[in-house]
Design a protein around this motif. Structure first.
Motif, PDB file in Angstrom:
ATOM      1  N   VAL A   1       0.854  -1.196   0.000  1.00 33.77           N
ATOM      2  CA  VAL A   1       0.000   0.000   0.000  1.00 33.77           C
ATOM      3  C   VAL A   1       0.887   1.242   0.000  1.00 33.77           C
ATOM      4  O   VAL A   1       1.669   1.456   0.926  1.00 33.77           O
ATOM      5  CB  VAL A   1      -0.937   0.017   1.230  1.00 33.77           C
ATOM      6  CG1 VAL A   1      -1.795   1.286   1.227  1.00 33.77           C
ATOM      7  CG2 VAL A   1      -1.823  -1.223   1.241  1.00 33.77           C
ATOM      8  N   ALA A   2       0.788   2.057  -1.044  1.00 32.69           N
ATOM      9  CA  ALA A   2       1.588   3.275  -1.137  1.00 32.69           C
ATOM     10  C   ALA A   2       1.145   4.289  -0.085  1.00 32.69           C
ATOM     11  O   ALA A   2      -0.026   4.326   0.291  1.00 32.69           O
ATOM     12  CB  ALA A   2       1.453   3.882  -2.531  1.00 32.69           C
ATOM     13  N   LYS A   3       2.068   5.105   0.380  1.00 34.41           N
ATOM     14  CA  LYS A   3       1.790   6.087   1.427  1.00 34.41           C
ATOM     15  C   LYS A   3       1.540   7.460   0.805  1.00 34.41           C
ATOM     16  O   LYS A   3       2.264   7.897  -0.086  1.00 34.41           O
ATOM     17  CB  LYS A   3       2.953   6.150   2.416  1.00 34.41           C
ATOM     18  CG  LYS A   3       3.220   4.816   3.101  1.00 34.41           C
ATOM     19  CD  LYS A   3       4.439   4.899   4.003  1.00 34.41           C
ATOM     20  CE  LYS A   3       4.708   3.572   4.695  1.00 34.41           C
ATOM     21  NZ  LYS A   3       5.071   2.503   3.738  1.00 34.41           N
ATOM     22  N   LEU A   4       0.514   8.126   1.311  1.00 30.36           N
ATOM     23  CA  LEU A   4       0.083   9.399   0.745  1.00 30.36           C
ATOM     24  C   LEU A   4       0.285  10.579   1.689  1.00 30.36           C
ATOM     25  O   LEU A   4      -0.313  11.627   1.503  1.00 30.36           O
ATOM     26  CB  LEU A   4      -1.412   9.319   0.377  1.00 30.36           C
ATOM     27  CG  LEU A   4      -1.804   8.241  -0.617  1.00 30.36           C
ATOM     28  CD1 LEU A   4      -3.314   8.151  -0.728  1.00 30.36           C
ATOM     29  CD2 LEU A   4      -1.171   8.512  -1.983  1.00 30.36           C
ATOM     30  N   GLY A   5       1.123  10.405   2.710  1.00 30.81           N
ATOM     31  CA  GLY A   5       1.253  11.468   3.694  1.00 30.81           C
ATOM     32  C   GLY A   5       0.192  11.331   4.769  1.00 30.81           C
ATOM     33  O   GLY A   5      -0.371  10.255   4.967  1.00 30.81           O
ATOM     34  N   ASN A   6      -0.107  12.421   5.469  1.00 30.26           N
ATOM     35  CA  ASN A   6      -1.061  12.313   6.573  1.00 30.26           C
ATOM     36  C   ASN A   6      -2.506  12.492   6.100  1.00 30.26           C
ATOM     37  O   ASN A   6      -2.774  13.076   5.047  1.00 30.26           O
ATOM     38  CB  ASN A   6      -0.710  13.304   7.693  1.00 30.26           C
ATOM     39  CG  ASN A   6      -1.148  14.716   7.383  1.00 30.26           C
ATOM     40  OD1 ASN A   6      -2.324  15.045   7.438  1.00 30.26           O
ATOM     41  ND2 ASN A   6      -0.188  15.571   7.059  1.00 30.26           N
ATOM     42  N   GLN A   7      -3.425  11.982   6.882  1.00 27.13           N
ATOM     43  CA  GLN A   7      -4.822  11.912   6.473  1.00 27.13           C
ATOM     44  C   GLN A   7      -5.571  13.244   6.561  1.00 27.13           C
ATOM     45  O   GLN A   7      -6.741  13.323   6.198  1.00 27.13           O
ATOM     46  CB  GLN A   7      -5.555  10.855   7.301  1.00 27.13           C
ATOM     47  CG  GLN A   7      -5.575  11.127   8.791  1.00 27.13           C
ATOM     48  CD  GLN A   7      -6.135   9.957   9.577  1.00 27.13           C
ATOM     49  OE1 GLN A   7      -6.497   8.919   9.022  1.00 27.13           O
ATOM     50  NE2 GLN A   7      -6.232  10.119  10.878  1.00 27.13           N
ATOM     51  N   TYR A   8      -4.908  14.277   7.035  1.00 25.98           N
ATOM     52  CA  TYR A   8      -5.505  15.608   7.046  1.00 25.98           C
ATOM     53  C   TYR A   8      -5.125  16.397   5.795  1.00 25.98           C
ATOM     54  O   TYR A   8      -5.904  17.209   5.305  1.00 25.98           O
ATOM     55  CB  TYR A   8      -5.076  16.388   8.295  1.00 25.98           C
ATOM     56  CG  TYR A   8      -5.537  15.754   9.581  1.00 25.98           C
ATOM     57  CD1 TYR A   8      -6.799  16.017  10.098  1.00 25.98           C
ATOM     58  CD2 TYR A   8      -4.714  14.863  10.272  1.00 25.98           C
ATOM     59  CE1 TYR A   8      -7.230  15.420  11.271  1.00 25.98           C
ATOM     60  CE2 TYR A   8      -5.134  14.264  11.449  1.00 25.98           C
ATOM     61  CZ  TYR A   8      -6.390  14.549  11.944  1.00 25.98           C
ATOM     62  OH  TYR A   8      -6.807  13.951  13.109  1.00 25.98           O
ATOM     63  N   GLU A   9      -3.933  16.162   5.289  1.00 24.22           N
ATOM     64  CA  GLU A   9      -3.437  16.861   4.110  1.00 24.22           C
ATOM     65  C   GLU A   9      -2.733  15.865   3.181  1.00 24.22           C
ATOM     66  O   GLU A   9      -1.507  15.861   3.060  1.00 24.22           O
ATOM     67  CB  GLU A   9      -2.478  17.982   4.519  1.00 24.22           C
ATOM     68  CG  GLU A   9      -3.146  19.061   5.361  1.00 24.22           C
ATOM     69  CD  GLU A   9      -2.160  20.122   5.811  1.00 24.22           C
ATOM     70  OE1 GLU A   9      -0.940  19.826   5.816  1.00 24.22           O
ATOM     71  OE2 GLU A   9      -2.593  21.225   6.151  1.00 24.22           O
TER      72      GLU A   9
END
Length: 307
Positions: free
Chosen positions: A86-94
């Motif tokens: 699963v690729a990481k997209l940074g934090n779930q707020y931004e």
């Protein structure tokens, strides 16, 4: 102007969608309106760690997901066995809109915290935003996803497995803690001690097991899962025969060390009886059935296997 680029296309508030309207889709209502989502999506992106966990429970493998905290790039340890691809997209707020666009998902699932970027996400792919009122809404969140994705059978089987584990745990506990109070607390950077009540994710699991919490935690908040700002002078409010402390960072450990040196701390029953246990905050607030499994494992470790 907020933007993301995918294959040379600029995503902004004035452009049209990058995806074509779907012919075979399921119309669902969500926080931001209505969206017709593909009936069998195979490139799902999740912009909420709670959503990520729940999709994995339903047997779906997202291609990418956002992490829980602004200063953490990875996923919680309890999800590591399931998120290697699963690729990481940074934090779930931004989340990184550019990364999401480059992945060309066929469905984006998020939570209410991303309302502001919803118009941009919905240009990249059909996007649904799930209600989130704190960990107290974890069961509602799971049900919504199962219905939206047509995974009702997987949903039912997941709950059956959960309650089977609860039944086995009750048998193992054998009424040893029938008259005991289980307190759950954590530390906030500017909130002091945080008290997790019955309507929280960990509180609901304790309730399903039949374990009681102290009176101040034995409550259902109308819109919430915790009480902020418990001062050292109010420690008796979180006094229990057993205390679980949710920790994550080094600063949490330092706050606990400072608290352990206080006279009032030493008067608590759990402290005197040697039943204070530190557990991972991301697990105990995970709000999905994989996290619930890990919480049950912790309860076995500390309440069943501890003399």
């Amino acid at each position: 102007m907020i933007f993301a680029t995918a294959c040379g296309v600029v995503i902004n508030n004035q452009t049209t969608s990058l995806w074509q309207p779907l012919k075979d889709c399921r119309l669902i209502k969500h926080v931001m309106g209505e969206t017709c989502i593909p009936k069998n999506p195979n490139r799902i992106v999740t912009v909420s760690q709670f959503t990520l966990g729940n999709l994995l429970v339903l047997g779906l493998q997202p291609i990418a997901g956002a992490s829980a905290l602004t200063d953490l790039n990875g996923f919680p340890s309890y999800l590591e066995p399931y998120t290697k691809n699963v690729a990481k997209l940074g934090n779930q707020y931004e989340p990184s809109l550019e990364k999401i666009a480059l992945l060309q998902p066929d469905l984006i699932l998020g939570w209410e915290a991303i309302r502001k970027v919803y118009p941009l996400l919905s240009q990249i792919s059909p996007t649904a935003v799930v209600t989130w009122k704190g960990t107290s809404s974890w069961k509602e969140h799971f049900q919504f996803l199962a219905q939206a994705l047509g995974k009702e059978e997987e949903y039912q089987k997941a709950w059956e497995r959960y309650f089977q584990r609860i039944k086995e745990l009750k048998t193992a506990l054998n009424n040893r803690y029938k008259d005991k109070k289980i307190s759950v607390i954590s530390f906030g950077s500017s909130y002091g001690i945080i008290s997790w009540v019955k309507s929280s994710f960990p509180g609901s699991i304790l309730n399903d097991i039949g374990l009681q919490q102290p009176k101040a935690q034995d409550i259902i908040l109308p819109r919430g899962d915790r009480i902020y700002g418990i001062s050292e002078e109010r420690l008796q409010e979180v006094n229990g025969d057993i205390i679980f402390i949710l920790t994550l960072r080094e600063r949490d450990s330092k706050k606990l060390e400072q608290l352990q040196n206080k006279t009032l701390w030493k008067t608590l029953k759990a402290v005197q009886q040697g039943q204070v246990y530190t557990v991972d905050v991301l697990t105990w607030l995970g709000s999905n059935l994989i996290a619930a499994d890990a919480v049950i494992d912790d309860i076995y470790r500390y309440l069943v296997n501890t003399p």
